[in-house]
Scaffold this active site. Sequence first.
Site, PDB file in Angstrom:
ATOM      1  N   GLY A   1       0.697  -1.303  -0.128  1.00  0.00           N
ATOM      2  CA  GLY A   1      -0.045   0.039   0.000  1.00  0.00           C
ATOM      3  C   GLY A   1       0.703   1.241   0.035  1.00  0.00           C
ATOM      4  N   ASP A   2       0.574   2.211   0.781  1.00  0.00           N
ATOM      5  CA  ASP A   2       1.447   3.413   1.051  1.00  0.00           C
ATOM      6  C   ASP A   2       2.203   3.254   2.295  1.00  0.00           C
ATOM      7  OD1 ASP A   2      -0.874   3.812   2.800  1.00  0.00           O
ATOM      8  OD2 ASP A   2      -1.059   5.820   2.216  1.00  0.00           O
ATOM      9  N   GLU A   3       2.682   2.205   2.927  1.00  0.00           N
ATOM     10  CA  GLU A   3       3.165   2.255   3.989  1.00  0.00           C
ATOM     11  C   GLU A   3       4.909   1.862   3.786  1.00  0.00           C
ATOM     12  OE1 GLU A   3      -0.272   0.652   7.365  1.00  0.00           O
ATOM     13  OE2 GLU A   3       1.195  -0.606   6.313  1.00  0.00           O
TER      14      GLU A   3
END
Length: 322
Positions: free
Chosen positions: A221-223
């Site tokens: 994801g955006d992690e």
Amino acid sequence: MAQNQQDGIWRAIESAGLIAWVCDAENRILWTTTSAAQLLHSLGGPASGPFQADELTEPGNDTLPTAIAAACALASTTEAAVHEVSIIDTEGMSRSLTVSTTWTRLWDGHPQRFVVLEDLTSERRVKRARQRGTLEMMRLATTDPLTGLPNRKNLESQLRSFLRRAEHSHSKVAVLFCDLDGFKQINDTLGHNVGDATLVEVGRRLLRQARHDDVVARLGGDEFVILADDLLSEEMAQRFAQRFIAAFSEPLHVAGQQLNIGMSIGVAFSEPQEAATSVLSRADQAMYRAKRSGAGTAEFAEPSSYSQSRHSQPSHVQPKAG
């Protein structure tokens, strides 16, 4: 040697599938196995019959197998010799050969050179292909396919290594758990292709801010997660976290557009004998507190023994003005 003994030896050599031949003192190739005849012909020799080894060469062309002719003269009268050569055959293919030569009097009592050639080309190509395949499998297993950064499996492995070193040196590992602010809107409004390109650019920007020994990984994801093992105090960790937050004060240029995106960071220091999953979890929890505190901030995790009870007050890092 009697003719029948000579024939028996040659049949044994032939049945073994060896690429072998016998040449006389004048470098004339007298006998060849079938495999040798086929190979020598592919290198420019005649289809059958005795011939000069020098016939394999062409003047002024170093890529043709001049080395094969030279290899016939490698053995001294008392010693064997082994020679590796790389050649280009008549079809323009690169071949790797090992030529072993020794003197013998087995055939007619006169000194002759017995030459055995091993064509390593196929074997080496298969080995290289296997090595490439193994490396590719390792890369796919340990690398995020979108950004090229280490993936979760790789990160956890490196974090365990960091923690072992920290135990020996009585130091700590800092884990920065980073989450993008505003990424969902980009994905929803501009599409997944722009979203993916944004994540790639985020990875590059993080790498530009990281130092040589830091680890930057993407969990999914955006992690993203950053590992550092030389931050000796919370103050140093604050400055380090601020470095990454400030990096996103300037918009990203993706797909011809300027995209404003921020970053929230949770920071956790490892504790003695703490597992990698534990310190990651504490940094993750701190990141969510940072997001609730406001975009573009960092918050420090509570010690592991109090992470559930939340007795400690969090510390904040605010982005510098301007």
